[in-house]
Design a protein around this motif. Structure first.
Motif, short mmCIF file in Angstrom:
data_model
loop_
_atom_site.label_atom_id
_atom_site.label_comp_id
_atom_site.label_asym_id
_atom_site.label_seq_id
_atom_site.Cartn_x
_atom_site.Cartn_y
_atom_site.Cartn_z
N ASP A 174 0.80 -1.22 0.00
CA ASP A 174 0.00 0.00 0.00
C ASP A 174 0.83 1.28 0.00
O ASP A 174 0.35 2.33 -0.43
CB ASP A 174 -0.95 0.01 1.21
N ASP A 175 2.05 1.22 0.50
CA ASP A 175 2.89 2.41 0.51
C ASP A 175 3.92 2.40 -0.63
O ASP A 175 4.97 3.04 -0.55
CB ASP A 175 3.60 2.56 1.85
N ALA A 176 3.58 1.69 -1.71
CA ALA A 176 4.49 1.60 -2.86
C ALA A 176 4.71 2.97 -3.47
O ALA A 176 3.84 3.85 -3.42
CB ALA A 176 3.93 0.64 -3.91
N ARG A 177 5.88 3.13 -4.08
CA ARG A 177 6.25 4.40 -4.71
C ARG A 177 6.46 4.20 -6.21
O ARG A 177 6.36 3.08 -6.73
CB ARG A 177 7.54 4.95 -4.08
N LEU A 178 6.77 5.29 -6.88
CA LEU A 178 7.02 5.25 -8.32
C LEU A 178 8.11 4.24 -8.66
O LEU A 178 8.02 3.53 -9.66
CB LEU A 178 7.42 6.64 -8.82
N SER A 179 9.15 4.16 -7.85
CA SER A 179 10.24 3.22 -8.12
C SER A 179 9.74 1.78 -8.17
O SER A 179 10.19 0.97 -8.99
CB SER A 179 11.33 3.36 -7.06
N ASP A 180 8.77 1.44 -7.31
CA ASP A 180 8.21 0.09 -7.32
C ASP A 180 7.43 -0.17 -8.61
O ASP A 180 7.47 -1.27 -9.16
CB ASP A 180 7.29 -0.10 -6.12
N VAL A 181 6.74 0.86 -9.08
CA VAL A 181 5.98 0.73 -10.33
C VAL A 181 6.94 0.51 -11.50
O VAL A 181 6.71 -0.36 -12.35
CB VAL A 181 5.13 2.00 -10.58
N ILE A 182 8.02 1.27 -11.54
CA ILE A 182 8.98 1.14 -12.63
C ILE A 182 9.58 -0.25 -12.64
O ILE A 182 9.76 -0.87 -13.71
CB ILE A 182 10.08 2.21 -12.51
N ILE A 183 9.90 -0.80 -11.48
CA ILE A 183 10.46 -2.14 -11.40
C ILE A 183 9.46 -3.17 -11.95
O ILE A 183 9.84 -4.09 -12.69
CB ILE A 183 10.84 -2.48 -9.95
N ALA A 184 8.19 -3.00 -11.62
CA ALA A 184 7.16 -3.92 -12.09
C ALA A 184 6.99 -3.82 -13.61
O ALA A 184 6.90 -4.84 -14.31
CB ALA A 184 5.83 -3.63 -11.39
N VAL A 185 6.94 -2.59 -14.12
CA VAL A 185 6.77 -2.38 -15.56
C VAL A 185 7.98 -2.92 -16.32
O VAL A 185 7.85 -3.57 -17.36
CB VAL A 185 6.56 -0.89 -15.86
N ARG A 186 9.16 -2.68 -15.78
CA ARG A 186 10.39 -3.16 -16.43
C ARG A 186 10.38 -4.69 -16.53
O ARG A 186 10.80 -5.26 -17.55
CB ARG A 186 11.61 -2.68 -15.65
N ALA A 187 9.92 -5.35 -15.50
CA ALA A 187 9.84 -6.81 -15.53
C ALA A 187 8.86 -7.27 -16.60
O ALA A 187 9.09 -8.27 -17.29
CB ALA A 187 9.43 -7.34 -14.16
N ASP A 188 7.74 -6.54 -16.73
CA ASP A 188 6.77 -6.86 -17.79
C ASP A 188 7.44 -6.77 -19.16
O ASP A 188 7.27 -7.65 -20.01
CB ASP A 188 5.59 -5.90 -17.76
N GLU A 189 8.16 -5.67 -19.38
CA GLU A 189 8.79 -5.44 -20.68
C GLU A 189 9.82 -6.53 -20.98
O GLU A 189 9.95 -6.98 -22.12
CB GLU A 189 9.45 -4.06 -20.72
N ALA A 190 10.57 -6.95 -19.97
CA ALA A 190 11.53 -8.03 -20.17
C ALA A 190 10.83 -9.32 -20.55
O ALA A 190 11.31 -10.09 -21.39
CB ALA A 190 12.37 -8.23 -18.90
N GLY A 191 9.67 -9.55 -19.96
CA GLY A 191 8.89 -10.73 -20.32
C GLY A 191 8.40 -10.67 -21.76
O GLY A 191 8.46 -11.66 -22.51
N HIS A 192 7.90 -9.50 -22.18
CA HIS A 192 7.46 -9.32 -23.57
C HIS A 192 8.64 -9.50 -24.53
O HIS A 192 8.47 -10.04 -25.63
CB HIS A 192 6.85 -7.93 -23.76
N ARG A 193 9.80 -9.02 -24.14
CA ARG A 193 11.01 -9.20 -24.94
C ARG A 193 11.27 -10.67 -25.23
O ARG A 193 11.46 -11.07 -26.38
CB ARG A 193 12.20 -8.59 -24.17
N ASP A 194 11.24 -11.47 -24.18
CA ASP A 194 11.55 -12.89 -24.32
C ASP A 194 10.49 -13.61 -25.14
O ASP A 194 10.80 -14.47 -25.97
CB ASP A 194 11.68 -13.54 -22.94
N VAL A 195 9.22 -13.27 -24.92
CA VAL A 195 8.13 -13.92 -25.66
C VAL A 195 8.22 -13.63 -27.15
O VAL A 195 8.10 -14.53 -27.99
CB VAL A 195 6.76 -13.47 -25.11
N ASN A 196 8.45 -12.37 -27.50
CA ASN A 196 8.48 -12.01 -28.93
C ASN A 196 9.71 -12.55 -29.63
O ASN A 196 9.63 -12.98 -30.79
CB ASN A 196 8.37 -10.50 -29.08
N HIS A 197 10.85 -12.56 -28.97
CA HIS A 197 12.02 -13.18 -29.58
C HIS A 197 11.79 -14.69 -29.76
O HIS A 197 12.20 -15.28 -30.77
CB HIS A 197 13.27 -12.93 -28.74
N ALA A 198 11.12 -15.31 -28.79
CA ALA A 198 10.83 -16.74 -28.90
C ALA A 198 9.88 -17.02 -30.04
O ALA A 198 10.05 -17.99 -30.79
CB ALA A 198 10.25 -17.26 -27.58
N PHE A 199 8.86 -16.16 -30.22
CA PHE A 199 7.94 -16.31 -31.34
C PHE A 199 8.69 -16.18 -32.67
O PHE A 199 8.46 -16.93 -33.61
CB PHE A 199 6.83 -15.27 -31.27
#
Length: 206
Positions: A174-199
């Motif tokens: 509940d007390d998450a900050r912008l830095s926590d959001v960026i870390i979460a979004v960055r992890a998403d993008e890394a996942g999309h990276r791997d999926v699209n290269h695999a495709f």
């Protein structure tokens, strides 16, 4: 949220198609760096409106392909639709953090219109190259969010409270900050990276 994802993974171009995809990505990165400089919040707002396009285009064309061939899609359609939805959530989150200007809103309309049609044609011509382009785009996104995180942690940008939307979506504390959001979004993008290269690899093998 997976913070253990490999942030440094990159795809080494194997042939001309890969090199063209990589060159195009670097070309687009140059324009983004020139226009936005270190305004990463605003960069995220504009680029996430484009990032949500490939998953929807690819899922639509894969859906039509499965219908024509009357065959299973092997999970591609749902994966691509989930990717498009995830990128849209990135956009909605960063809109609450960095309100786009009128110029940026105009750029969103222009960029989305051009990119949608261009990516649609590319996917019709070469789905493999289209997925490779997205994979390289996501590699650059990981780099950009890493730079954004460093600026927030250094105090260059205020580490504001995370929007409630982000807390609910990524199940942050509940007390998450912008830095926590960026870390979460960055992890998403890394996942999309791997999926699209695999495709792209799978299409190349086929």
């Amino acid at each position: 949220m997976n913070e253990s994802v490999d942030l440094n993974r990159t795809h080494v171009p194997h042939d001309l198609a890969d090199r063209i995809a990589r060159w195009f990505t670097k070309f687009m990165r140059f324009f983004a760096d020139t226009f936005f400089a270190k305004r990463y919040g605003h960069r995220a707002v504009v680029l996430e409106t484009v990032a949500a396009v490939p998953g929807m285009v690819a899922s639509t064309l894969q859906h039509l392909k499965a219908l024509r061939r009357m065959s299973d899609d092997n999970g591609w359609i749902r994966t691509l639709m989930d990717e498009a939805e995830n990128e849209r959530m990135h956009l909605l989150t960063f809109i609450e953090i960095a309100q786009p200007s009128r110029l940026e809103r105009f750029l969103i309309i222009l960029a989305q219109g051009m990119f949608y049609n261009g990516f649609f044609l590319l996917y019709l011509l070469s789905p493999r190259t289209a997925h490779r382009v997205v994979g390289y785009f996501e590699e650059e996104a990981v780099i950009s969010y890493t730079e954004y995180l460093a600026q927030v942690e250094s105090g260059y940008h205020e580490n504001v409270p995370a929007p409630r939307r982000a807390i609910n979506y990524w199940k942050l504390h509940d007390d998450a900050r912008l830095s926590d959001v960026i870390i979460a979004v960055r992890a998403d993008e890394a996942g999309h990276r791997d999926v699209n290269h695999a495709f792209a690899d799978q299409l190349a093998a086929d």
